[in-house]
Design a protein around this motif. Structure first.
Motif, PDB file in Angstrom:
ATOM      1  N   UNK A  58       0.809  -1.226   0.000  1.00 35.85           N
ATOM      2  CA  UNK A  58       0.000   0.000   0.000  1.00 35.85           C
ATOM      3  C   UNK A  58       0.841   1.274   0.000  1.00 35.85           C
ATOM      4  N   UNK A  59       1.940   1.365   0.771  1.00 38.93           N
ATOM      5  CA  UNK A  59       2.743   2.595   0.711  1.00 38.93           C
ATOM      6  C   UNK A  59       3.321   2.872  -0.673  1.00 38.93           C
ATOM      7  N   UNK A  60       3.544   1.823  -1.478  1.00 36.50           N
ATOM      8  CA  UNK A  60       4.098   2.011  -2.810  1.00 36.50           C
ATOM      9  C   UNK A  60       3.021   2.259  -3.853  1.00 36.50           C
ATOM     10  N   UNK A  61       1.912   1.542  -3.751  1.00 33.27           N
ATOM     11  CA  UNK A  61       0.859   1.646  -4.772  1.00 33.27           C
ATOM     12  C   UNK A  61      -0.117   2.792  -4.503  1.00 33.27           C
ATOM     13  N   UNK A  62      -0.390   3.062  -3.235  1.00 34.99           N
ATOM     14  CA  UNK A  62      -1.369   4.100  -2.872  1.00 34.99           C
ATOM     15  C   UNK A  62      -0.692   5.341  -2.323  1.00 34.99           C
ATOM     16  N   UNK A  63       0.268   5.123  -1.431  1.00 26.95           N
ATOM     17  CA  UNK A  63       0.934   6.257  -0.790  1.00 26.95           C
ATOM     18  C   UNK A  63       0.176   6.711   0.442  1.00 26.95           C
TER      19      UNK A  63
END
Length: 317
Positions: A66-71
């Motif tokens: 999630x931190x990489x795909x959504x931020x």
């Protein structure tokens, strides 16, 4: 006098034991690997368990990335890119919340909190239940009587009410939610583990271990615990789903951490924003479906593990 007969050696274990030096540690590692292989072969026979495991693997991958795909910017209220409570569109597939944030990003980001809280709360619950169950089954006497009466008290008390009381008294944080769920859901595990402990300690090899000088800690850690671990594992997978539901319930009641995004917190925000009366279904449906899917996936895995560890339950497909 007849010559001594050499003990039989499992042909599947002997080659690996020889490669590792033939020591007891190498033999134990080989047996653990063989046991894990047998478990996986039996688990694969349960299609529902495989479906649940695949679903959990996908959800775990989504949560971890999630931190990489959504931020983390998706949680920001001041930098919300859309209009408040906007319906689903190409730009916002699941619509927006009351602040204009993308609900798709919030649901994905909230999976990290919900899965983490559910897992840690279940581990805490099972750890407490296993500790009380093993000690009560081993020592018996007045100690077992006191422990089981305490267990019965927790068992008859409404779990949600106790969790609400703890979450209200303590500070509002994820640690409080984990503690509130963990210390109120252990009685069932304690009773199951105690019954299994009594069954294990009635076996002859326990008497031999005591006769050879094995103390309480040796018997509980080396003989009882390995035999109750399959039950503990199955119980953990079953409790995780109820722990996630409890976290969502507490967050929905406004007792969760307001600084983090969770599925239950999204439902609470939707209720406060009047999404129900306004007919904004897209604000309620995504987090609700996410909670239901995760709970169902863990339940399917738990039932499959339980069936593998207890063959009398049969194969469920």
């Amino acid at each position: 006098m007849a010559p001594p007969v050499a003990p039989a050696v499992d042909p599947a274990v002997a080659p690996a034991a020889a490669e590792g030096g033939g020591g007891p540690r190498a033999l134990a590692r080989q047996r653990r690997r063989a046991s894990a292989a047998r478990f996986w072969v039996r688990y694969r026979a349960h299609r529902s368990g495989l479906l649940g495991l695949a679903t959990l693997a996908l959800l775990a991958l989504i949560a971890l990335t999630a931190p990489l795909t959504i931020g983390s910017d998706v949680q920001s209220v001041t930098d919300a890119p859309g209009r408040p409570m906007e319906s689903p569109s190409l730009e916002f597939p699941l619509g927006t919340d009351q602040f204009g944030r993308s609900l798709l990003g919030l649901v994905v980001w909230g999976s990290r909190v919900s899965l983490l809280v559910g897992l840690l709360a279940a581990v805490l619950s099972v750890a407490i239940g296993a500790l009380i169950g093993i000690t009560a089954g081993h020592f018996r006497g007045w100690f077992a009587t006191v422990m089981m009466r305490i267990t019965d008290w927790f068992l008859v008390m409404p779990t949600l009410v106790l969790a609400i009381v703890l979450a209200t008294v303590l500070s509002r944080s994820l640690g409080t939610i984990i503690l509130a769920i963990g210390v109120t859901t252990w009685p069932t595990t304690a009773r199951l583990v105690r019954a299994q402990t009594l069954a294990v300690e009635s076996r002859p090899y326990i008497e031999r271990a005591k006769a050879l000088g094995g103390g309480h800690w040796h018997v509980m850690s080396r003989h009882v615990l390995p035999n109750v671990m399959p039950l503990v594992l199955a119980q953990t997978t079953l409790i995780i789903s109820s722990a996630i539901l409890s976290e969502a319930t507490l967050a929905f009641l406004g007792l969760g951490d307001p600084t983090v995004v969770s599925w239950g917190g999204l439902l609470q925000d939707a209720r406060e924003a009047g999404a129900v009366s306004a007919g904004k279904w897209w604000y309620l449906v995504p987090p609700g479906i996410a909670i239901a899917v995760v709970a169902l996936a863990f339940t399917l895995c738990g039932r499959a593990v339980e069936a593998v560890l207890n063959p009398r339950l049969g194969v469920t497909r």
